[in-house]
Design a protein around this motif. Structure first.
Motif, PDB file in Angstrom:
ATOM      1  N   ILE A 297       0.874  -1.168   0.000  1.00  0.00           N
ATOM      2  CA  ILE A 297       0.000   0.000   0.000  1.00  0.00           C
ATOM      3  C   ILE A 297       0.911   1.218   0.000  1.00  0.00           C
ATOM      4  CG2 ILE A 297      -1.778   1.241   1.286  1.00  0.00           C
ATOM      5  CD1 ILE A 297      -2.542  -1.478   2.576  1.00  0.00           C
ATOM      6  N   ALA A 298       0.815   2.018  -1.051  1.00  0.00           N
ATOM      7  CA  ALA A 298       1.732   3.166  -1.183  1.00  0.00           C
ATOM      8  C   ALA A 298       0.906   4.420  -1.451  1.00  0.00           C
ATOM      9  CB  ALA A 298       2.722   2.907  -2.312  1.00  0.00           C
ATOM     10  N   ALA A 299       0.726   5.233  -0.420  1.00  0.00           N
ATOM     11  CA  ALA A 299      -0.107   6.428  -0.571  1.00  0.00           C
ATOM     12  C   ALA A 299       0.607   7.471  -1.417  1.00  0.00           C
ATOM     13  CB  ALA A 299      -0.426   6.992   0.807  1.00  0.00           C
ATOM     14  N   LYS A 300      -0.100   8.006  -2.411  1.00  0.00           N
ATOM     15  CA  LYS A 300       0.485   9.024  -3.283  1.00  0.00           C
ATOM     16  C   LYS A 300       0.902  10.231  -2.457  1.00  0.00           C
ATOM     17  CE  LYS A 300      -2.908   8.131  -6.375  1.00  0.00           C
ATOM     18  NZ  LYS A 300      -4.002   8.617  -7.162  1.00  0.00           N
ATOM     19  N   SER A 301       2.012  10.847  -2.873  1.00  0.00           N
ATOM     20  CA  SER A 301       2.568  11.915  -2.053  1.00  0.00           C
ATOM     21  C   SER A 301       3.338  12.874  -2.965  1.00  0.00           C
ATOM     22  CB  SER A 301       3.465  11.203  -1.029  1.00  0.00           C
ATOM     23  OG  SER A 301       4.373  12.030  -0.421  1.00  0.00           O
ATOM     24  N   ARG A 302       3.299  14.153  -2.650  1.00  0.00           N
ATOM     25  CA  ARG A 302       4.097  15.186  -3.344  1.00  0.00           C
ATOM     26  C   ARG A 302       4.079  15.032  -4.868  1.00  0.00           C
ATOM     27  NH1 ARG A 302       9.018  14.453   0.927  1.00  0.00           N
ATOM     28  NH2 ARG A 302       7.646  14.666   2.707  1.00  0.00           N
ATOM     29  N   GLU A 303       2.887  14.928  -5.408  1.00  0.00           N
ATOM     30  CA  GLU A 303       2.791  14.648  -6.843  1.00  0.00           C
ATOM     31  C   GLU A 303       3.263  15.804  -7.721  1.00  0.00           C
ATOM     32  OE1 GLU A 303      -0.696  11.841  -7.762  1.00  0.00           O
ATOM     33  OE2 GLU A 303      -1.268  12.955  -5.949  1.00  0.00           O
ATOM     34  N   ASP A 304       3.474  16.995  -7.090  1.00  0.00           N
ATOM     35  CA  ASP A 304       3.980  18.135  -7.852  1.00  0.00           C
ATOM     36  C   ASP A 304       5.489  18.053  -8.087  1.00  0.00           C
ATOM     37  OD1 ASP A 304       1.470  19.157  -7.791  1.00  0.00           O
ATOM     38  OD2 ASP A 304       1.821  20.523  -6.110  1.00  0.00           O
ATOM     39  N   VAL A 305       6.160  17.126  -7.407  1.00  0.00           N
ATOM     40  CA  VAL A 305       7.615  17.022  -7.553  1.00  0.00           C
ATOM     41  C   VAL A 305       7.900  15.932  -8.594  1.00  0.00           C
ATOM     42  CG1 VAL A 305       9.798  16.601  -6.320  1.00  0.00           C
ATOM     43  CG2 VAL A 305       7.891  17.700  -5.115  1.00  0.00           C
ATOM     44  N   SER A 306       8.746  16.251  -9.606  1.00  0.00           N
ATOM     45  CA  SER A 306       8.865  15.348 -10.751  1.00  0.00           C
ATOM     46  C   SER A 306       9.451  13.979 -10.375  1.00  0.00           C
ATOM     47  CB  SER A 306       9.682  15.999 -11.858  1.00  0.00           C
ATOM     48  OG  SER A 306      11.000  16.156 -11.417  1.00  0.00           O
ATOM     49  N   GLU A 307      10.374  13.945  -9.400  1.00  0.00           N
ATOM     50  CA  GLU A 307      10.964  12.658  -8.991  1.00  0.00           C
ATOM     51  C   GLU A 307       9.887  11.665  -8.548  1.00  0.00           C
ATOM     52  OE1 GLU A 307      13.777  11.137  -9.194  1.00  0.00           O
ATOM     53  OE2 GLU A 307      14.590  12.918 -10.155  1.00  0.00           O
ATOM     54  N   TYR A 308       8.798  12.182  -7.954  1.00  0.00           N
ATOM     55  CA  TYR A 308       7.753  11.306  -7.437  1.00  0.00           C
ATOM     56  C   TYR A 308       6.940  10.727  -8.598  1.00  0.00           C
ATOM     57  CZ  TYR A 308       8.995  12.877  -2.781  1.00  0.00           C
ATOM     58  OH  TYR A 308       9.699  13.123  -1.625  1.00  0.00           O
TER      59      TYR A 308
END
Ligand code: ADQ
Length: 469
Positions: A297-308
């Motif tokens: 289970i991997a909650a999405k995070s910091r989607e504005d940062v390209s590395e993510y």
């Protein structure tokens, strides 16, 4: 008793969207009960540069927040905090995307927060500031004449001086740390690295007890591991064991062992290597094929940062490869989901898992490791596989400790966990539980606030002494 003021980037206002009220957040809230203030960014972006403080009361706690402008958000949060400081403090110099403009934005937002907070403070408040977003906030408050006791806690690791020197204006940030009366780290190692950087880059020699004394100030550094509310998590797990989500999961396993990982979708958490390790387990120990399912289970995070964004693509591809190679018509080896799952369901899943996978490449502490332990059933406990580079490893040596850069080592640890006797599992888990139930979130808050209260008062010192810029 002096009022406690907590300052964090995001503020968990009850009933509103924002950071999930995990065990640590609840413990911090408890430290404020009666008459406390929690201050920070609202999580909202406002069109104008309006920095009006908005207040909400709940349970005797005042929550006070300001909005950020889009430009502040981009430069402070996406930019310097999460594209420079986060990778740096997780030992990933190659991922740093530094811009001078972002650094300016970082200092500007800290100045703005200080200016908004100063009007909320009473003279004897004890102010406890949290994490890498807000390192210079204390120095900004001192510049405005604040002489209250100020504490700071860094939730992420600190790096050796040889890495920290790579940070443009690193010296300014280090000097800003001396504005605090107490500076807390998760582990002895992080504290040592910080003191070493202060010595090398500022020429300030710590004394044996971690005190830093200059003509301007006296600061005390401490190691104080963050914990969880272990009793509450254990109770939640025990109740959730009978919930419909847990029953659905168990029936879908049809007797197979469950390996579980729960993380934010972040490159520090070591997910690609963990996926590779699971593929290796199935390849090198074929006896486990069809006998184990791994749920990530991997909650999405910091989607504005390209590395993510690129991490997400990589994980999609790896999960597809493993399932394409090993799945059978009635068995999906790797279940990978980014949709949110409730804390109580996670607790129930942990209780039923044979393996808890916590393999970050670096982590300040990692509370998931402690939650996994708290959730276990004494009669049939699972096995924790833990990265040696998680702060939690300092306190949890009875886990199977692995090097997260070596997928073969992780895969071998999974094999060991799957064949481990019930007796050994119980023995390891009992010792881990003893620590997780002692080193709790409440103990963490109490110790920090006690040391902060004991710090010498700056009330009688001149304001100019604290002008550390
Ligand atoms: P985080 O990096 O966010 O925090 P962590 O300690 O692993 O990391 O988790 C914090 C909380 O988030 C836990 O209660 C956990 O259960 C929850 N969580 C994580 N992933 C989740 C998911 N997919 N779904 C639901 N809940 C999830 C920072 C530092 C850490 C440090 C903490 C606290 O990076 O090293 O342990 O602060 O000090």
């Amino acid at each position: 008793m002096a009022r406690v003021v907590i300052v964090s980037n995001r503020v968990p206002i009850p009933g509103q969207r924002g950071p999930r009220p995990g065990g640590l957040t609840v413990a911090l809230g408890n430290a404020l009960k009666g008459d406390g203030l929690w201050f920070g960014w609202s999580g909202d972006i406002s069109a104008s540069a309006d920095t009006t403080v908005r207040r909400t009361e709940s349970n005797g706690i005042t929550y006070a927040t300001i909005d950020l402008s889009q430009e502040d958000y981009n430069r402070f949060y996406v930019g310097f905090a999460n594209s420079t400081l986060w990778p740096l403090l997780h030992f990933r110099l190659g991922l740093i995307d530094f811009k001078r403009d972002d650094l300016d934005g970082y200092f500007l937002v800290n100045r703005t927060l200080a200016a908004a907070l100063v009007g909320e403070l009473r003279p004897d408040d004890q102010v406890w500031i949290h994490d890498y977003h807000l390192i210079p906030l204390g120095a900004e408050l001192r510049k405005l004449g604040v002489r209250n006791r100020l504490g700071f806690f860094l939730h992420v690791p600190f790096v050796p001086a040889s890495l920290f020197v790579a940070l443009p204006q690193g010296q300014t940030l280090l000097r800003a740390c001396l504005a605090y009366d107490v500076i807390g780290f998760q582990t002895d190692e992080h504290q040592r690295d910080f003191l070493d950087a202060v010595k090398q880059m500022l020429g300030v020699e710590p004394n044996q007890n971690g005190f830093l004394e200059t003509a301007d100030c006296l600061s005390r550094s401490i190691a104080n591991p963050a914990g969880i509310d272990a009793r509450a998590f254990a109770a939640m797990a025990s109740k959730a064991e009978r919930s419909s989500d847990t029953r659905r999961l168990i029936s879908s396993l049809v007797g197979r062992a469950l390996a579980i990982g729960v993380d934010r979708l972040d490159y520090s958490k070591g997910l690609p290597n963990r996926f590779t390790a699971f593929g290796k387990l199935l390849q090198d120990f074929p006896e486990h094929q069809q006998n184990v399912s791994y749920l990530q289970i991997a909650a999405k995070s910091r989607e504005d940062v390209s590395e993510y964004q690129s991490l997400r693509r990589e994980l999609d591809r790896k999960a597809g490869n493993i399932n394409g190679r090993y799945a059978e018509f009635d068995w999906v080896p790797l279940r990978y989901m980014t949709r949110p799952v409730s804390r109580s369901s996670i607790a129930g899943f942990f209780r039923k898992a044979r393996i808890g996978l916590v393999t970050p490449l670096r982590d300040g502490m990692n509370l998931v490791a402690k939650e996994f332990v708290a959730a276990q059933d004494h009669n049939d406990p699972g096995v924790l596989i833990l990265s040696r580079f998680a702060g939690a490893a300092e306190e949890m040596e009875e886990a199977l400790i692995v090097n997260p850069y070596d997928p073969d080592e992780i895969s071998y640890a999974m094999h060991q966990a799957l064949i481990m006797s019930g007796e050994e599992r119980q023995d390891r888990m009992e010792r881990l539980r003893a620590r997780v139930f002692t080193s709790t979130a409440e103990a963490y808050c109490r110790r920090f606030l006690t040391l902060l209260a004991a710090a010498p008062s700056r009330l009688n010192q001149s304001a100019s002494k604290h002008n550390l810029a």
